[in-house]
Design a protein around this motif. Structure first.
Motif, PDB file in Angstrom:
ATOM      1  N   LYS A  60       1.046  -0.944  -0.153  1.00  0.00           N
ATOM      2  CA  LYS A  60       0.074   0.121   0.084  1.00  0.00           C
ATOM      3  C   LYS A  60       0.977   1.367  -0.041  1.00  0.00           C
ATOM      4  O   LYS A  60       0.649   2.193  -0.590  1.00  0.00           O
ATOM      5  N   MET A  61       1.917   1.444   0.657  1.00  0.00           N
ATOM      6  CA  MET A  61       2.948   2.298   0.717  1.00  0.00           C
ATOM      7  C   MET A  61       3.518   2.493  -0.629  1.00  0.00           C
ATOM      8  O   MET A  61       3.569   3.783  -0.975  1.00  0.00           O
ATOM      9  N   ARG A  62       3.748   1.379  -1.180  1.00  0.00           N
ATOM     10  CA  ARG A  62       4.507   1.672  -2.488  1.00  0.00           C
ATOM     11  C   ARG A  62       3.335   2.262  -3.591  1.00  0.00           C
ATOM     12  O   ARG A  62       3.816   2.897  -4.592  1.00  0.00           O
ATOM     13  N   ASN A  63       2.030   1.667  -3.559  1.00  0.00           N
ATOM     14  CA  ASN A  63       1.008   2.117  -4.607  1.00  0.00           C
ATOM     15  C   ASN A  63       0.687   3.592  -4.122  1.00  0.00           C
ATOM     16  O   ASN A  63      -0.584   3.852  -4.674  1.00  0.00           O
ATOM     17  N   ARG A  64       0.886   4.124  -3.194  1.00  0.00           N
ATOM     18  CA  ARG A  64       0.246   5.419  -2.682  1.00  0.00           C
ATOM     19  C   ARG A  64       0.321   6.257  -3.935  1.00  0.00           C
ATOM     20  O   ARG A  64       1.267   6.326  -4.829  1.00  0.00           O
ATOM     21  N   VAL A 111      -0.417   5.783   4.932  1.00  0.00           N
ATOM     22  CA  VAL A 111      -1.144   4.739   5.030  1.00  0.00           C
ATOM     23  C   VAL A 111      -1.280   3.859   6.269  1.00  0.00           C
ATOM     24  O   VAL A 111      -0.195   3.645   7.304  1.00  0.00           O
ATOM     25  N   LYS A 117      -7.104  -2.506  -4.465  1.00  0.00           N
ATOM     26  CA  LYS A 117      -6.154  -2.993  -3.213  1.00  0.00           C
ATOM     27  C   LYS A 117      -7.146  -4.266  -2.529  1.00  0.00           C
ATOM     28  O   LYS A 117      -6.458  -5.341  -2.145  1.00  0.00           O
ATOM     29  N   GLU A 157       5.058   7.481   7.351  1.00  0.00           N
ATOM     30  CA  GLU A 157       4.198   7.235   6.191  1.00  0.00           C
ATOM     31  C   GLU A 157       3.446   5.871   6.052  1.00  0.00           C
ATOM     32  O   GLU A 157       2.574   6.012   5.134  1.00  0.00           O
ATOM     33  N   MET A 198      -9.242   2.745  -6.592  1.00  0.00           N
ATOM     34  CA  MET A 198      -8.031   2.184  -5.970  1.00  0.00           C
ATOM     35  C   MET A 198      -8.327   1.523  -4.900  1.00  0.00           C
ATOM     36  O   MET A 198      -7.748   0.409  -4.721  1.00  0.00           O
TER      37      MET A 198
END
Lengths: 209, 209
Positions: free
Chosen positions: A205-209, B189, B5, B172, B1
């Motif tokens: 999820k952090m990468r896809n922000r 996130v 997910k 983050e 989005m």
């Protein structure tokens, strides 16, 4: 059957958090709760919440939402949490101790009725109000208590041995926190809990922000 | 989005257990592993395993299966676990202590670099090799360490306050073990970890036997 289980699993996993939010709303004196309100709290889309809740058999009113008391009843009944289930905990290390002290379980129908460890220094001591018993007596104690559920928090090297004893003692469901997947007969259910799976989701999820 | 997910989440959740099994096979000297072998270990159907692994971009050989080394690399790279990520842990109670001592995290790219608590009796002590720092200095320490990930294991009543501090310190991603869902800005996130969700699945599977 396995496929069915897998497809419903994410919905079932979300039910406990719904229950938590709905109980809070009830405490605030509300009589109805909307799928949208639950969705906002959990950052989900409301159609997902309504779909998840539908597996419990409950129907919402088109405008008012779900009546809170029947909704709580439906979720609890679906999960079998309307009565407390007694469980054994095996392995009182770091994680085992933490789980013994976890207040949330009672809310979720789980009562840890007995705890076992093989370490002589731990046997006979009390951790979070529960007396630690000798792992060697596990078989007979589990039969005496009539326990059907066990929480497995032993070191991974001990997991299969402990699972074998649990199965022979009549345990029907093992909540497994070790990284070994113990081999058990088909009639016994094993739910593997991998603490890293949530971290995997966070990373993505952090990468896809 | 959000929908995207949600639909990929179960696959991502399973990747860490695949990684564990594949690494074991590698240690045993194997060069290839089949989706079927992984599926058997985890009591899944093999088409599910192949579908899950495909999100990492890896392709298996029709007969030999997956080449182990590239497979490990693909999963680790997909999850961002090819380099260790430093994290802060906030709240060194039962669960926080257990997580500090959890050996599996390092294998999964997670290094707890700093731990914080508000209890004067805990500050300055060392838990599983990590020195507990004063929660009041959290903001400045997190900036100094340049941490981006935090594990939240404070009591639920403290969750929002702690999350606010973490956000203002530049965190983050929050891996949240409290039963409160903290409100944070969109850029942050939050991965909510609900220990009861696994128990919910166990109960349903036992009932459906």
């Amino acid at each position: 059957m396995d496929n069915l289980k897998i497809s419903a699993a994410p919905s079932i996993r979300r039910l406990p958090s719904y229950l938590y939010i709905i109980r809070n709303m009830q405490r605030e004196g509300e009589e109805y709760i909307s799928g949208t309100a639950i969705a906002q709290e959990l950052n989900l889309v409301s159609v997902q919440v309504r779909k998840d809740l539908s597996i419990t058999g409950i129907k919402g009113h088109p405008k008012k939402g779900y009546p809170i008391e029947p909704l709580i009843g439906a979720i609890e009944h679906f999960l079998g949490w309307d009565s407390l289930q007694d469980a054994a905990l095996v392995g009182v290390g770091n994680l085992g101790s933490a789980l013994l002290g976890y207040q949330g379980f009672q809310l979720h129908g789980l009562n840890i009725a007995a705890a076992f460890d093989a370490n002589p220094k731990k046997i006979g001591t009390t951790v979070h109000g529960i007396k630690i018993m000798n792992a060697k007596t596990m078989d007979i104690q589990i039969r005496n208590f009539g326990l059907k559920i066990a929480i497995l928090t032993v070191p991974s090297t001990e997991a299969q041995n402990a699972a074998d004893t649990l199965v022979s003692a009549g345990i029907e469901g093992i909540w497994n926190f070790t990284s070994v997947k113990p081999k058990v007969p088909d009639r016994v259910v094993v739910q593997n809990e991998d603490l890293s799976s949530g971290f995997a989701l966070l990373c993505i999820k952090m990468r896809n922000r």
